[in-house]
Design a protein around this motif. Structure first.
Motif, PDB file in Angstrom:
ATOM      1  N   ILE A 120       0.851  -1.109  -0.042  1.00 64.82           N
ATOM      2  CA  ILE A 120       0.050  -0.116  -0.061  1.00 64.82           C
ATOM      3  C   ILE A 120       0.840   1.248  -0.001  1.00 64.82           C
ATOM      4  N   ARG A 121       1.961   1.282   0.865  1.00 68.78           N
ATOM      5  CA  ARG A 121       2.734   2.428   0.867  1.00 68.78           C
ATOM      6  C   ARG A 121       3.558   2.702  -0.426  1.00 68.78           C
ATOM      7  N   ASP A 122       4.082   1.426  -0.959  1.00 66.34           N
ATOM      8  CA  ASP A 122       4.926   1.577  -2.031  1.00 66.34           C
ATOM      9  C   ASP A 122       3.925   2.081  -3.509  1.00 66.34           C
ATOM     10  N   ASN A 123       2.888   1.679  -3.558  1.00 70.03           N
ATOM     11  CA  ASN A 123       2.265   1.920  -4.783  1.00 70.03           C
ATOM     12  C   ASN A 123       0.970   2.988  -4.687  1.00 70.03           C
ATOM     13  N   ASN A 124       0.941   3.406  -3.572  1.00 69.98           N
ATOM     14  CA  ASN A 124       0.171   4.556  -2.925  1.00 69.98           C
ATOM     15  C   ASN A 124      -1.211   4.527  -3.910  1.00 69.98           C
ATOM     16  N   PRO A 125      -1.896   3.556  -3.793  1.00 69.77           N
ATOM     17  CA  PRO A 125      -3.204   3.781  -4.741  1.00 69.77           C
ATOM     18  C   PRO A 125      -4.238   4.596  -4.212  1.00 69.77           C
ATOM     19  N   ASP A 126      -5.012   5.043  -5.061  1.00 64.83           N
ATOM     20  CA  ASP A 126      -6.430   5.898  -4.945  1.00 64.83           C
ATOM     21  C   ASP A 126      -7.529   5.117  -4.138  1.00 64.83           C
ATOM     22  N   ILE A 127      -7.419   4.061  -4.861  1.00 63.36           N
ATOM     23  CA  ILE A 127      -8.499   3.006  -4.295  1.00 63.36           C
ATOM     24  C   ILE A 127      -8.005   1.615  -3.970  1.00 63.36           C
ATOM     25  N   LEU A 128      -8.271   1.172  -2.768  1.00 65.56           N
ATOM     26  CA  LEU A 128      -7.932  -0.065  -2.006  1.00 65.56           C
ATOM     27  C   LEU A 128      -8.899  -0.952  -1.902  1.00 65.56           C
ATOM     28  N   LEU A 129      -9.249  -2.098  -2.693  1.00 67.39           N
ATOM     29  CA  LEU A 129     -10.283  -3.116  -2.570  1.00 67.39           C
ATOM     30  C   LEU A 129      -9.845  -4.560  -2.010  1.00 67.39           C
ATOM     31  N   LEU A 130     -10.069  -4.795  -0.762  1.00 67.60           N
ATOM     32  CA  LEU A 130      -9.639  -6.111  -0.286  1.00 67.60           C
ATOM     33  C   LEU A 130     -10.815  -7.109  -0.043  1.00 67.60           C
ATOM     34  N   THR A 131     -10.650  -8.244  -0.250  1.00 63.01           N
ATOM     35  CA  THR A 131     -11.430  -9.550  -0.073  1.00 63.01           C
ATOM     36  C   THR A 131     -11.027 -10.367   1.215  1.00 63.01           C
ATOM     37  N   GLU A 132     -12.027 -10.993   1.470  1.00 65.26           N
ATOM     38  CA  GLU A 132     -11.686 -11.917   2.825  1.00 65.26           C
ATOM     39  C   GLU A 132     -11.299 -11.076   3.977  1.00 65.26           C
ATOM     40  N   VAL A 133     -11.559 -10.115   4.352  1.00 66.99           N
ATOM     41  CA  VAL A 133     -11.076  -9.325   5.286  1.00 66.99           C
ATOM     42  C   VAL A 133     -12.169  -9.563   6.719  1.00 66.99           C
ATOM     43  N   ASP A 134     -11.428  -9.795   7.614  1.00 68.52           N
ATOM     44  CA  ASP A 134     -12.154  -9.803   9.125  1.00 68.52           C
ATOM     45  C   ASP A 134     -11.898  -8.561   9.793  1.00 68.52           C
ATOM     46  N   ASP A 135     -12.356  -8.566  11.118  1.00 66.93           N
ATOM     47  CA  ASP A 135     -12.108  -7.339  12.039  1.00 66.93           C
ATOM     48  C   ASP A 135     -10.443  -7.280  12.100  1.00 66.93           C
ATOM     49  N   TYR A 136      -9.677  -8.283  12.275  1.00 68.13           N
ATOM     50  CA  TYR A 136      -8.131  -8.291  12.555  1.00 68.13           C
ATOM     51  C   TYR A 136      -7.331  -7.443  11.279  1.00 68.13           C
ATOM     52  N   TRP A 137      -7.714  -7.857  10.138  1.00 70.81           N
ATOM     53  CA  TRP A 137      -7.388  -7.258   8.957  1.00 70.81           C
ATOM     54  C   TRP A 137      -7.665  -5.753   9.014  1.00 70.81           C
ATOM     55  N   CYS A 138      -8.925  -5.512   9.236  1.00 67.61           N
ATOM     56  CA  CYS A 138      -9.282  -3.898   9.296  1.00 67.61           C
ATOM     57  C   CYS A 138      -8.539  -3.096  10.186  1.00 67.61           C
ATOM     58  N   LYS A 139      -8.333  -3.736  11.655  1.00 62.32           N
ATOM     59  CA  LYS A 139      -7.598  -2.966  12.499  1.00 62.32           C
ATOM     60  C   LYS A 139      -5.990  -3.154  12.210  1.00 62.32           C
ATOM     61  N   GLU A 140      -5.640  -4.217  11.673  1.00 62.31           N
ATOM     62  CA  GLU A 140      -4.087  -3.919  11.342  1.00 62.31           C
ATOM     63  C   GLU A 140      -3.549  -3.110  10.458  1.00 62.31           C
ATOM     64  N   LEU A 141      -4.556  -2.785   9.228  1.00 58.68           N
ATOM     65  CA  LEU A 141      -4.254  -1.961   8.113  1.00 58.68           C
ATOM     66  C   LEU A 141      -4.703  -0.567   8.207  1.00 58.68           C
ATOM     67  N   GLU A 142      -5.018  -0.317   9.621  1.00 61.45           N
ATOM     68  CA  GLU A 142      -5.352   1.350   9.829  1.00 61.45           C
ATOM     69  C   GLU A 142      -4.228   1.993   9.598  1.00 61.45           C
ATOM     70  N   PRO A 143      -2.977   1.912  10.042  1.00 62.17           N
ATOM     71  CA  PRO A 143      -1.992   2.850   9.857  1.00 62.17           C
ATOM     72  C   PRO A 143      -1.575   2.839   8.378  1.00 62.17           C
ATOM     73  N   ALA A 144      -1.636   2.009   7.745  1.00 64.93           N
ATOM     74  CA  ALA A 144      -1.193   2.009   6.179  1.00 64.93           C
ATOM     75  C   ALA A 144      -2.343   2.788   5.278  1.00 64.93           C
ATOM     76  N   VAL A 145      -3.370   2.897   5.890  1.00 60.29           N
ATOM     77  CA  VAL A 145      -4.696   3.506   5.172  1.00 60.29           C
ATOM     78  C   VAL A 145      -5.125   4.734   5.668  1.00 60.29           C
ATOM     79  N   ALA A 146      -4.317   5.431   6.766  1.00 65.02           N
ATOM     80  CA  ALA A 146      -4.576   6.558   7.344  1.00 65.02           C
ATOM     81  C   ALA A 146      -4.998   7.741   6.300  1.00 65.02           C
ATOM     82  N   ASP A 147      -4.371   7.917   5.143  1.00 69.02           N
ATOM     83  CA  ASP A 147      -4.841   8.852   4.341  1.00 69.02           C
ATOM     84  C   ASP A 147      -5.859   8.519   3.118  1.00 69.02           C
ATOM     85  N   MET A 148      -6.428   7.295   3.663  1.00 71.43           N
ATOM     86  CA  MET A 148      -7.833   7.081   2.637  1.00 71.43           C
ATOM     87  C   MET A 148      -9.097   7.396   3.614  1.00 71.43           C
TER      88      MET A 148
END
Length: 342
Positions: A120-148
């Motif tokens: 996420i940091r390297d590619n800096n996408p405008d849109i990020l779509l993730l499948t098979e996510v649970d609460d753990y993934w949403c919580k863990e990714l929060e620092p990387a998606v702070a600018d979204m």
């Protein structure tokens, strides 16, 4: 050795024909995924016969003819996903109005989130779509998606959770359960500029398997295609659709929705199974309207999931889209309706 050749030929011919036939049963549908593998194995078997046996009786020639037929009917279907075919989505060098997307099935049981954060940091996408996510993934990714700041989150524990993160403004965000009450999809509109919005659909239907209903999967994909057919604004559809790009259902989806596959004329971009090199298939998709051109299409590296992520950078060029539409409309008019130049 000759007996082994006949047995192998019979197996590959049978599987190759099953891959070619449009039989909508899960136990036949799975062969549709392996068209490239069947073509590779059939070609290898013909070469090995020539090298190690080298004699051709009438029976041998008939067997070879069957193998060549199975090879040709399957290769013809996957040919568009090779550089031998014309690109369906043209290249662009326009960088003034672009939209980039990162798409990934994270695999719910995968807990290696650091690599995805780095993608996420390297590619800096405008849109990020993730499948098979649970609460753990949403919580863990929060620092990387702070600018979204714009999100549509539907974490679930049944491997069908979905999360959409965006830097661009969203409108009319909604999580839909079109066919089954535990299989979500995301629908919204993306603000591409001050005037235009883009329809966006995020999908993740069930795969063909003994425990799933293939008709439900097809119904969801075709329902979305019909929705898109009635829309006026440009559209993007993305996600793990658990089907290959050359399948009958995907072909019908493209025809009804009038969307374009950027892989056509460029390559397979196999995303599953990341853990089994030979048995890989293009099941994570992106389809776009003809107002886009392609800046970049890239399959990213392994990050612990059984899928590879895909990164796509698009150029939004609506003027060319209108010109193409006008030419098509003019060409489709009856001769009597066209203005005479005499």
């Amino acid at each position: 050795m000759l007996t082994a050749f006949y047995i192998a030929s019979g197996i590959l011919f049978t599987f190759g024909i099953l891959a070619w036939l449009n039989i909508q049963k899960w136990y036949v549908k799975i062969f549709d995924f392996g068209k490239f593998q069947f073509c590779t194995l059939i070609f290898a078997l013909i070469v090995l016969y020539a090298v190690f046996i080298g004699r051709y009786t009438t029976t041998d020639l008939l067997v070879h003819a069957g193998l060549v037929f199975a090879f040709m009917v399957n290769f013809w279907v996957i040919l568009p996903f090779t550089p031998l075919h014309k690109k369906e989505l043209p290249n662009s060098t326009n960088t003034s109005e672009t939209l980039s997307l990162l798409i990934a099935n994270v695999r719910q049981s995968n807990r290696k989130t650091d690599r995805m954060k780095q993608f996420i940091r390297d590619n800096n996408p405008d849109i990020l779509l993730l499948t098979e996510v649970d609460d753990y993934w949403c919580k863990e990714l929060e620092p990387a998606v702070a600018d979204m700041p714009y999100r549509v989150l539907q974490p679930q524990d049944n491997t069908y959770g979905m999360a959409l993160y965006s830097k661009v403004e969203l409108r009319n965000e909604k999580v839909n359960f079109y066919i089954e009450d535990d299989i979500p999809s995301i629908r919204c509109m993306l603000k591409i500029n001050e005037r235009d919005y883009i329809n966006f659909f995020g999908l993740h239907p069930r795969p063909p398997a003994p425990w799933t209903k293939l008709l439900n999967k097809q119904a969801e994909v075709l329902l979305v295609a019909k929705l898109i057919e009635e829309l006026e604004d440009p559209t993007i559809v993305a996600g793990d659709m658990n089907d290959v790009g050359w399948s009958k259902i995907t072909s019908v989806f493209k025809k009804v929705s009038r969307l374009i596959d950027p892989r056509i004329g460029r390559g397979f971009y196999n995303t599953y199974n990341a853990n089994v090199p030979f048995f890989r298939y293009p099941v994570d998709h992106l389809f776009v309207s003809d107002c886009f051109k392609l800046n970049k299409l890239d399959r990213l590296g392994h990050f612990g999931s059984d899928h590879y992520p895909m990164f796509v950078s698009l150029s939004y060029e609506p003027r060319e889209r209108r010109e193409v539409r006008q030419k098509k409309d003019a060409a489709s008019q009856p001769i009597s309706a066209k203005k005479s130049t005499v």
